[in-house]
Each structure stands twice: as structure tokens, then as C-alpha cells.
Design an enzyme around this catalytic site. Structure first.
Site, PDB file in Angstrom:
ATOM      1  N   ASP A 158       1.345  -2.632   7.992  1.00 49.05           N
ATOM      2  CA  ASP A 158       1.968  -1.304   8.030  1.00 49.05           C
ATOM      3  C   ASP A 158       1.626  -0.580   9.333  1.00 49.05           C
ATOM      4  O   ASP A 158       0.461  -0.459   9.709  1.00 49.05           O
ATOM      5  CB  ASP A 158       1.476  -0.485   6.838  1.00 49.05           C
ATOM      6  CG  ASP A 158       2.348   0.716   6.538  1.00 49.05           C
ATOM      7  OD1 ASP A 158       3.153   1.101   7.403  1.00 49.05           O
ATOM      8  OD2 ASP A 158       2.227   1.256   5.431  1.00 49.05           O
ATOM      9  N   HIS A 184       6.474  -2.616   0.662  1.00 53.85           N
ATOM     10  CA  HIS A 184       5.889  -1.759   1.692  1.00 53.85           C
ATOM     11  C   HIS A 184       4.830  -0.842   1.081  1.00 53.85           C
ATOM     12  O   HIS A 184       5.080  -0.155   0.106  1.00 53.85           O
ATOM     13  CB  HIS A 184       6.984  -0.925   2.366  1.00 53.85           C
ATOM     14  CG  HIS A 184       6.464   0.011   3.403  1.00 53.85           C
ATOM     15  ND1 HIS A 184       6.840   1.322   3.454  1.00 53.85           N
ATOM     16  CD2 HIS A 184       5.574  -0.174   4.408  1.00 53.85           C
ATOM     17  CE1 HIS A 184       6.219   1.913   4.457  1.00 53.85           C
ATOM     18  NE2 HIS A 184       5.446   1.023   5.056  1.00 53.85           N
ATOM     19  N   TYR A 201     -14.918  -1.238  -2.939  1.00 55.51           N
ATOM     20  CA  TYR A 201     -14.882  -1.877  -4.261  1.00 55.51           C
ATOM     21  C   TYR A 201     -13.866  -1.184  -5.171  1.00 55.51           C
ATOM     22  O   TYR A 201     -13.065  -1.840  -5.836  1.00 55.51           O
ATOM     23  CB  TYR A 201     -16.256  -1.841  -4.933  1.00 55.51           C
ATOM     24  CG  TYR A 201     -17.306  -2.752  -4.342  1.00 55.51           C
ATOM     25  CD1 TYR A 201     -17.004  -4.054  -3.936  1.00 55.51           C
ATOM     26  CD2 TYR A 201     -18.612  -2.317  -4.195  1.00 55.51           C
ATOM     27  CE1 TYR A 201     -17.976  -4.889  -3.408  1.00 55.51           C
ATOM     28  CE2 TYR A 201     -19.594  -3.149  -3.669  1.00 55.51           C
ATOM     29  CZ  TYR A 201     -19.265  -4.431  -3.280  1.00 55.51           C
ATOM     30  OH  TYR A 201     -20.230  -5.246  -2.758  1.00 55.51           O
ATOM     31  N   ASP A 240     -14.968 -11.574   0.945  1.00 57.65           N
ATOM     32  CA  ASP A 240     -15.900 -12.656   1.273  1.00 57.65           C
ATOM     33  C   ASP A 240     -16.401 -13.370   0.019  1.00 57.65           C
ATOM     34  O   ASP A 240     -16.080 -12.994  -1.108  1.00 57.65           O
ATOM     35  CB  ASP A 240     -17.040 -12.132   2.138  1.00 57.65           C
ATOM     36  CG  ASP A 240     -17.919 -11.088   1.464  1.00 57.65           C
ATOM     37  OD1 ASP A 240     -18.059 -11.083   0.220  1.00 57.65           O
ATOM     38  OD2 ASP A 240     -18.504 -10.265   2.199  1.00 57.65           O
ATOM     39  N   MET A 262     -14.552  -3.284   5.393  1.00 59.66           N
ATOM     40  CA  MET A 262     -15.708  -2.752   4.682  1.00 59.66           C
ATOM     41  C   MET A 262     -16.767  -2.387   5.719  1.00 59.66           C
ATOM     42  O   MET A 262     -17.117  -3.197   6.576  1.00 59.66           O
ATOM     43  CB  MET A 262     -16.265  -3.786   3.699  1.00 59.66           C
ATOM     44  CG  MET A 262     -17.477  -3.310   2.935  1.00 59.66           C
ATOM     45  SD  MET A 262     -18.253  -4.613   1.939  1.00 59.66           S
ATOM     46  CE  MET A 262     -17.148  -4.670   0.540  1.00 59.66           C
TER      47      MET A 262
END
Length: 146
Positions: free
Chosen positions: A69, A22, A117, A30, A79
Site C-alpha cells: 500500500d 486493498h 501481537y 519469525d 516489530m
């Protein structure tokens, strides 16, 4: 052999999803994402290759096996598009459609590309898909089963 497991889910990915607890996050990234160098910082040191599917299909396959979650503000983060953080690209819209079929009230959010990132380096694993639409990267936070 197992039944009722989509053949695109590799044994490696099944094992990783089972190992996650959890709150652990998995990055679905990508085709342009620096998956190898990012994964070197993660728990799982090499990216999982799912280049045969796009991001929405990968997320659909993962969420059939792993709950997202619902105890935190965001169970999934996308993103952001550079210079347009509130805009949804086609890939983002397709993932929203996938999430309409996921059980529970999963919060959806976004983070700036450079922050994505950095945060991806703390993920449990990186799954690289064949997605070529720009900004087709997502972080999925594992939930719990009751």
C-alpha cells in the site's frame, strides 16, 4: 503446474494473496512468534508455513506478487526492538534492502512488540518463516494495481 511462480510460494499462500483486498494485512512472523494462537483470530485460521526461508526472502517473494500500500503512511510495519524502538536489527536492515526493489513509495514504520501481537490478530493471515533473528516480524498492507 504454473510457470514463473517461485516453488516456495505454496498454493495456499497464492490463494490467500489473491483473496486479500486493498488495505488487508498479512503478518510475516519469525520462528518464535505464537503463530497458531494468533492465526486463530485471523480470517485465515491456520498459519502458512514457510519455515524454509527467512523473513527478508519471504517478503521478497510476497512483494513480487502483491503490491504494498502506498496510499497510507505505512505499507509495512516492523516489530520494534524492546527498549530501542528506533534501532534496526540485522533482519530489519535486510528487509529495507528488499524494499528498495519494490515499486512505489512504500512507507515503512514500526510498532511496539505487544501492539504488534494484538494487531497481528486482525491480519488476514499469518505466515511463519524460519527467521531466528530477534524481532523478525512484519505486517504487510496490500496495495492496489493500476
Amino acid at each position: 503446474m504454473l510457470i514463473n511462480i517461485d516453488k516456495r510460494i505454496s498454493p495456499q499462500l497464492l490463494f490467500i494473496l489473491a483473496q486479500m483486498g486493498h488495505g488487508d494485512e498479512i503478518a510475516v512472523v519469525d520462528a518464535n512468534f505464537p503463530a497458531v494462537s494468533t492465526a486463530a483470530h485471523c480470517i485465515t485460521k491456520e498459519p502458512i508455513d514457510m519455515m524454509g526461508v527467512d523473513a527478508p526472502k519471504c517478503i521478497e517473494l510476497i512483494t513480487k506478487l502483491m503490491p504494498l500500500d502506498t496510499f497510507t503512511e505505512f505499507g509495512i510495519l516492523r516489530m520494534e526492538i524492546d527498549g530501542a524502538p528506533n534501532e534496526l536489527g540485522d533482519v530489519h536492515k535486510d528487509v529495507v534492502t528488499v524494499l528498495d526493489h519494490v515499486s512505489g513509495d512504500v512507507g515503512q514504520g514500526s510498532i511496539e512488540r505487544q501492539i504488534f501481537y494484538k494487531r497481528s490478530k486482525a491480519a488476514f493471515a499469518v505466515v511463519q518463516v524460519g527467521e531466528i533473528r530477534p524481532f523478525g516480524c512484519f505486517l504487510l498492507r496490500k496495495g492496489v494495481i493500476f
